[in-house]
Design a protein around this motif. Structure first.
Motif, PDB file in Angstrom:
ATOM      1  N   ALA A 173      65.471 -51.816  73.986  1.00 22.37           N
ATOM      2  CA  ALA A 173      64.507 -51.201  74.894  1.00 22.37           C
ATOM      3  C   ALA A 173      63.110 -51.645  74.501  1.00 22.37           C
ATOM      4  CB  ALA A 173      64.611 -49.685  74.814  1.00 22.37           C
ATOM      5  N   THR A 174      62.282 -51.922  75.502  1.00 21.14           N
ATOM      6  CA  THR A 174      60.858 -52.186  75.270  1.00 21.14           C
ATOM      7  C   THR A 174      60.097 -51.034  75.911  1.00 21.14           C
ATOM      8  OG1 THR A 174      61.258 -54.548  75.307  1.00 21.14           O
ATOM      9  CG2 THR A 174      58.975 -53.832  75.585  1.00 21.14           C
ATOM     10  N   ILE A 175      59.371 -50.317  75.073  1.00 23.35           N
ATOM     11  CA  ILE A 175      58.776 -49.070  75.523  1.00 23.35           C
ATOM     12  C   ILE A 175      57.277 -49.069  75.251  1.00 23.35           C
ATOM     13  CG2 ILE A 175      58.863 -46.548  75.278  1.00 23.35           C
ATOM     14  CD1 ILE A 175      61.671 -47.020  73.994  1.00 23.35           C
ATOM     15  N   THR A 176      56.512 -48.639  76.228  1.00 24.85           N
ATOM     16  CA  THR A 176      55.088 -48.408  76.012  1.00 24.85           C
ATOM     17  C   THR A 176      54.910 -46.918  75.791  1.00 24.85           C
ATOM     18  OG1 THR A 176      54.594 -50.215  77.520  1.00 24.85           O
ATOM     19  CG2 THR A 176      52.779 -48.754  76.969  1.00 24.85           C
ATOM     20  N   ARG A 177      54.215 -46.559  74.733  1.00 23.14           N
ATOM     21  CA  ARG A 177      54.009 -45.140  74.468  1.00 23.14           C
ATOM     22  C   ARG A 177      52.533 -44.850  74.281  1.00 23.14           C
ATOM     23  NH1 ARG A 177      55.987 -44.165  68.183  1.00 23.14           N
ATOM     24  NH2 ARG A 177      55.242 -46.129  67.364  1.00 23.14           N
ATOM     25  N   GLU A 178      52.176 -43.611  74.567  1.00 22.85           N
ATOM     26  CA  GLU A 178      50.795 -43.173  74.393  1.00 22.85           C
ATOM     27  C   GLU A 178      50.553 -42.920  72.908  1.00 22.85           C
ATOM     28  OE1 GLU A 178      49.883 -39.570  76.626  1.00 22.85           O
ATOM     29  OE2 GLU A 178      48.465 -39.035  75.042  1.00 22.85           O
ATOM     30  N   VAL A 179      49.503 -43.540  72.374  1.00 25.70           N
ATOM     31  CA  VAL A 179      49.057 -43.211  71.026  1.00 25.70           C
ATOM     32  C   VAL A 179      47.595 -42.792  71.142  1.00 25.70           C
ATOM     33  CG1 VAL A 179      50.680 -44.695  69.777  1.00 25.70           C
ATOM     34  CG2 VAL A 179      48.475 -45.620  70.503  1.00 25.70           C
ATOM     35  N   LEU A 215      54.138 -25.758  56.940  1.00 25.42           N
ATOM     36  CA  LEU A 215      53.757 -27.143  57.194  1.00 25.42           C
ATOM     37  C   LEU A 215      52.948 -27.177  58.487  1.00 25.42           C
ATOM     38  CD1 LEU A 215      54.098 -30.219  56.595  1.00 25.42           C
ATOM     39  CD2 LEU A 215      56.257 -30.112  57.851  1.00 25.42           C
ATOM     40  N   VAL A 216      51.747 -27.784  58.412  1.00 21.73           N
ATOM     41  CA  VAL A 216      50.841 -27.777  59.566  1.00 21.73           C
ATOM     42  C   VAL A 216      50.600 -29.199  60.075  1.00 21.73           C
ATOM     43  CG1 VAL A 216      48.483 -27.221  60.334  1.00 21.73           C
ATOM     44  CG2 VAL A 216      49.685 -25.662  58.775  1.00 21.73           C
ATOM     45  N   PHE A 217      50.674 -29.357  61.384  1.00 15.82           N
ATOM     46  CA  PHE A 217      50.331 -30.618  62.051  1.00 15.82           C
ATOM     47  C   PHE A 217      49.250 -30.342  63.077  1.00 15.82           C
ATOM     48  CE2 PHE A 217      54.667 -31.349  60.759  1.00 15.82           C
ATOM     49  CZ  PHE A 217      54.758 -32.710  60.511  1.00 15.82           C
ATOM     50  N   SER A 218      48.553 -31.388  63.510  1.00 14.44           N
ATOM     51  CA  SER A 218      47.805 -31.278  64.751  1.00 14.44           C
ATOM     52  C   SER A 218      48.794 -31.561  65.879  1.00 14.44           C
ATOM     53  CB  SER A 218      46.663 -32.300  64.792  1.00 14.44           C
ATOM     54  OG  SER A 218      46.152 -32.348  66.107  1.00 14.44           O
ATOM     55  N   HIS A 219      48.637 -30.860  66.993  1.00  9.20           N
ATOM     56  CA  HIS A 219      49.530 -31.094  68.141  1.00  9.20           C
ATOM     57  C   HIS A 219      48.978 -32.262  68.967  1.00  9.20           C
ATOM     58  CE1 HIS A 219      52.838 -29.963  70.668  1.00  9.20           C
ATOM     59  NE2 HIS A 219      52.097 -29.667  71.703  1.00  9.20           N
ATOM     60  N   ASN A 220      48.683 -33.367  68.272  1.00 11.51           N
ATOM     61  CA  ASN A 220      48.208 -34.577  68.969  1.00 11.51           C
ATOM     62  C   ASN A 220      49.419 -35.507  69.176  1.00 11.51           C
ATOM     63  OD1 ASN A 220      48.750 -35.603  66.448  1.00 11.51           O
ATOM     64  ND2 ASN A 220      46.658 -36.200  65.984  1.00 11.51           N
ATOM     65  N   GLN A 221      49.167 -36.737  69.552  1.00  6.32           N
ATOM     66  CA  GLN A 221      50.285 -37.645  69.862  1.00  6.32           C
ATOM     67  C   GLN A 221      51.248 -37.763  68.678  1.00  6.32           C
ATOM     68  OE1 GLN A 221      47.091 -38.284  70.560  1.00  6.32           O
ATOM     69  NE2 GLN A 221      46.904 -39.135  72.610  1.00  6.32           N
ATOM     70  N   THR A 222      50.708 -37.883  67.470  1.00  4.89           N
ATOM     71  CA  THR A 222      51.576 -38.031  66.301  1.00  4.89           C
ATOM     72  C   THR A 222      52.340 -36.732  66.032  1.00  4.89           C
ATOM     73  OG1 THR A 222      49.904 -39.513  65.405  1.00  4.89           O
ATOM     74  CG2 THR A 222      51.647 -38.815  63.899  1.00  4.89           C
ATOM     75  N   GLY A 223      51.622 -35.617  66.129  1.00  2.00           N
ATOM     76  CA  GLY A 223      52.264 -34.325  65.912  1.00  2.00           C
ATOM     77  C   GLY A 223      53.399 -34.105  66.891  1.00  2.00           C
ATOM     78  N   LYS A 224      53.178 -34.502  68.160  1.00  2.00           N
ATOM     79  CA  LYS A 224      54.219 -34.326  69.174  1.00  2.00           C
ATOM     80  C   LYS A 224      55.440 -35.186  68.854  1.00  2.00           C
ATOM     81  CE  LYS A 224      51.090 -32.974  72.833  1.00  2.00           C
ATOM     82  NZ  LYS A 224      50.410 -33.330  74.085  1.00  2.00           N
ATOM     83  N   ALA A 225      55.214 -36.322  68.203  1.00  2.00           N
ATOM     84  CA  ALA A 225      56.329 -37.209  67.864  1.00  2.00           C
ATOM     85  C   ALA A 225      57.088 -36.712  66.639  1.00  2.00           C
ATOM     86  CB  ALA A 225      55.811 -38.631  67.625  1.00  2.00           C
ATOM     87  N   VAL A 226      56.370 -36.119  65.704  1.00  2.00           N
ATOM     88  CA  VAL A 226      56.943 -35.922  64.374  1.00  2.00           C
ATOM     89  C   VAL A 226      57.267 -34.467  64.020  1.00  2.00           C
ATOM     90  CG1 VAL A 226      56.546 -36.328  61.911  1.00  2.00           C
ATOM     91  CG2 VAL A 226      55.714 -37.993  63.577  1.00  2.00           C
ATOM     92  N   ALA A 227      56.396 -33.517  64.414  1.00  2.00           N
ATOM     93  CA  ALA A 227      56.496 -32.146  63.887  1.00  2.00           C
ATOM     94  C   ALA A 227      57.869 -31.519  64.129  1.00  2.00           C
ATOM     95  CB  ALA A 227      55.401 -31.273  64.497  1.00  2.00           C
ATOM     96  N   ALA A 228      58.354 -31.610  65.370  1.00  2.00           N
ATOM     97  CA  ALA A 228      59.633 -30.964  65.696  1.00  2.00           C
ATOM     98  C   ALA A 228      60.782 -31.636  64.961  1.00  2.00           C
ATOM     99  CB  ALA A 228      59.873 -31.003  67.201  1.00  2.00           C
TER     100      ALA A 228
END
Lengths: 247, 321
Positions: free
Chosen positions: A153-159, B91-104
């Motif tokens: 898969a090639t995926i564009t994601r929001e960062v 454990l605390v994250f910011s609910h930013n893009q990284t937090g949304k990817a990792v925290a859960a």
């Protein structure tokens, strides 16, 4: 190639938000229920597009809910998808829900699991990451574009402050948002076909509930707008600086 | 026992949303009478010892440039291990893009309950109850976490950063980093611009601006204010502005100190994305626009006249300070 699409039921975006039973329950009176827009417009439609390109793709839908979520899953089947699974539970705990989906995912041997980036009611953004963890799969969140070539898969994601393009081999869990696909309207043929598509109901497996909703609150009402005359714009600048202290 | 705060970085710099998360986590630690520590993944050019000013005594770092891209799978494994090693209970994250990817994902790995999108300190008087925004900012829910370890991700711009005194020590964490299964092939960052979700001020335009060629007046105002720019859904759909600028229920949800809406009528779906803003200013020629009901300040008038005047007034005001 098997895709599992997670579907949840949410109140329509224009619903009035109110609570009952001493602010412990969402007031469902008069609420129209819809498929969570992120699940429908982006992840489900993208899965259907993949199937349209390759007939060997099969799409299964999964929802965690009681019998009253069946109209929503039928509506999703009317858009597309081969069959649906409903895990019979009214849980609102992300870990409990993700455990159920991960269990079905392991049994079904799916190559790809799609979720919406969040539900518009609970705004948790949790289920996708949890499913990925429980099935030991890579997770791409906040996808804005999804392409598949073979098993890559090639995926564009929001960062933060932009976008990132990544290549990942299946199996994979992806949370989808705007950009992945465009909203579709189910046609009559789809609606008729959905009536006879298999909808399997299974009981949940034992899982811990790690959180629970104690109560709800509504935000305090706004004091009301302070209007500034269109020929006195500098007064707005002054108010923002001296009164609101935001500039 | 301690509170561990995930410190998110981008291009070697600690994100503003992480400073909020550090302040928030340090305040939880104070409330519980325990230490607050941070964890950062990847190579960082900022001085991490300075993060002591936000209330943490120690920063654990896995100084490995393979971690400069977010891979939720690797991050979750490492952070969970750090939680175990440091004996953290929160454990605390910011609910930013990284937090949304990792925290859960970390929460599931630790079998810890999570509240994502928290907006206030936990109430620990009877259990552990965290307030979060629900229904896209239209309401709040108080969530009780029952597990031994608790994970919280904090909404950006919802907790004020406090800068005090202090220096943090840096501790290298020797954790084996697995090879990533995600291959990043391109990064498209809008350099120099303020990320929308971290911006203090956002200037946003709608269909009332009539076309992309008219965005100049909005951009001038944003530049004068050092603001990020945003747009309504129809504007994003019509490709007048890039898709990532769309704020609303199905777009980006923001909570700046000041949100200036120009030529946006204020549909309920749009409000869902911006109603956590502290101050809302609406400029619209239609006095019946529903947005005025949600606004703090408003001008009923032609944006093409009002906006340049506002830019000029702000410029003049700044010059006189």
């Amino acid at each position: 190639m098997k895709i599992l699409v997670c579907i949840s039921k949410t109140p329509d975006t224009t619903s009035k938000i109110a609570f009952t039973d001493g602010n412990t329950k969402f007031d469902e009176s008069g609420v129209q229920w819809i498929i969570n827009p992120y699940d429908e417009w982006y992840s489900l439609v993208r899965a259907i597009e993949l199937k349209e390109k390759d007939a060997a793709v099969s799409i299964h839908l999964i929802t965690i809910g009681t019998a009253d979520s069946e109209p929503i899953i039928r509506k999703a089947l009317a858009l597309g998808g081969d069959e649906a699974i409903r895990v019979n539970s009214n849980s609102s705990d992300a870990y409990f829900i993700a455990t159920q989906i991960a269990e079905i995912a392991k049994q079904g041997g799916y190559d790809l699991i799609f979720t919406g980036k969040e539900t518009i009611d609970y705004n948790g953004s949790s289920i996708g990451g949890m499913i990925a963890e429980l099935t030991d799969a890579p997770y791409i969140s906040l996808a804005t574009k999804f392409e598949l070539a073979g098993t890559t898969a090639t995926i564009t994601r929001e960062v933060d402050g932009g976008e990132e393009v990544a290549e990942v081999d299946l199996p994979l869990v992806v949370s989808c948002q705007k950009g992945v696909a465009e909203q579709r309207i189910p046609n009559m043929r789809g609606i008729m076909a959905a009536r006879t598509k298999p909808l399997k109901v299974v009981e949940p497996i034992a899982a811990d509930t790690l959180s629970s909703i104690i109560s709800y609150e509504l935000p305090p009402a706004k004091a009301g707008v302070k209007l500034v005359a269109a020929d006195n714009v500098s007064e707005l600048a002054r108010l923002l600086h001296e009164e609101a202290k935001v500039i | 026992m301690s509170v561990l705060i995930f410190i998110d970085q981008s291009d070697g710099h600690v994100k503003k949303s992480s400073l909020e998360a550090i302040t928030y986590g340090a305040d939880i630690a104070k409330q519980l009478g325990v230490a607050a520590e941070g964890i950062v993944l990847g190579t960082v050019s900022d001085d991490l010892t300075a993060l002591g000013k936000y209330g943490i005594s120690k920063v654990h770092q896995v100084n490995n440039n393979a971690l400069n891209h977010v891979d939720a799978q690797l991050y979750a494994k490492i952070i969970a291990e750090a939680v175990t090693l440091s004996g953290a209970k929160v454990l605390v994250f910011s609910h930013n893009q990284t937090g949304k990817a990792v925290a859960a994902r970390v929460a599931a790995r630790l079998k810890a309950g999570i509240v994502s999108g928290a907006c206030a300190l936990p109430d620990t008087s009877n259990g552990f109850v965290v307030k979060k925004t629900v229904f896209s900012g239209k309401a709040f829910a108080n969530i009780s976490i029952h597990s031994d370890i608790k994970v919280i991700s904090l909404n950006p711009n919802s907790y004020k950063t406090i800068v005090g005194e202090g220096t943090a020590t840096i501790a290298d964490l020797n954790i084996i980093v697995d090879p990533s299964r995600i291959k990043v092939t391109a990064i498209n960052k809008v350099s120099g611009d303020v990320p929308l979700t971290e911006a203090d001020i956002v200037v946003s335009g709608g269909r009332g601006l009539k076309g992309p060629e008219n965005w100049g007046i909005l951009l001038d105002l944003a530049k004068e204010l050092g603001a990020a720019t945003a747009c309504s859904r129809p504007v994003g759909d019509a490709h007048w502005r890039p898709h990532h600028e769309h704020v609303g229920q199905t777009g980006v949800q923001i909570a700046p100190n000041l949100y200036i809406a120009i030529g946006i009528s204020g549909a309920i779906q749009h409000l869902a994305g911006v109603n956590r803003s502290k101050v809302i200013v609406v400029i619209n020629k239609d006095s019946e626009a529903p947005f005025f009901k949600a606004a703090d300040y408003g001008i009923v008038g032609d944006a093409f006249e009002v906006v340049p005047q506002l830019t000029a007034a702000i410029k003049k005001m700044k010059a006189s300070v």
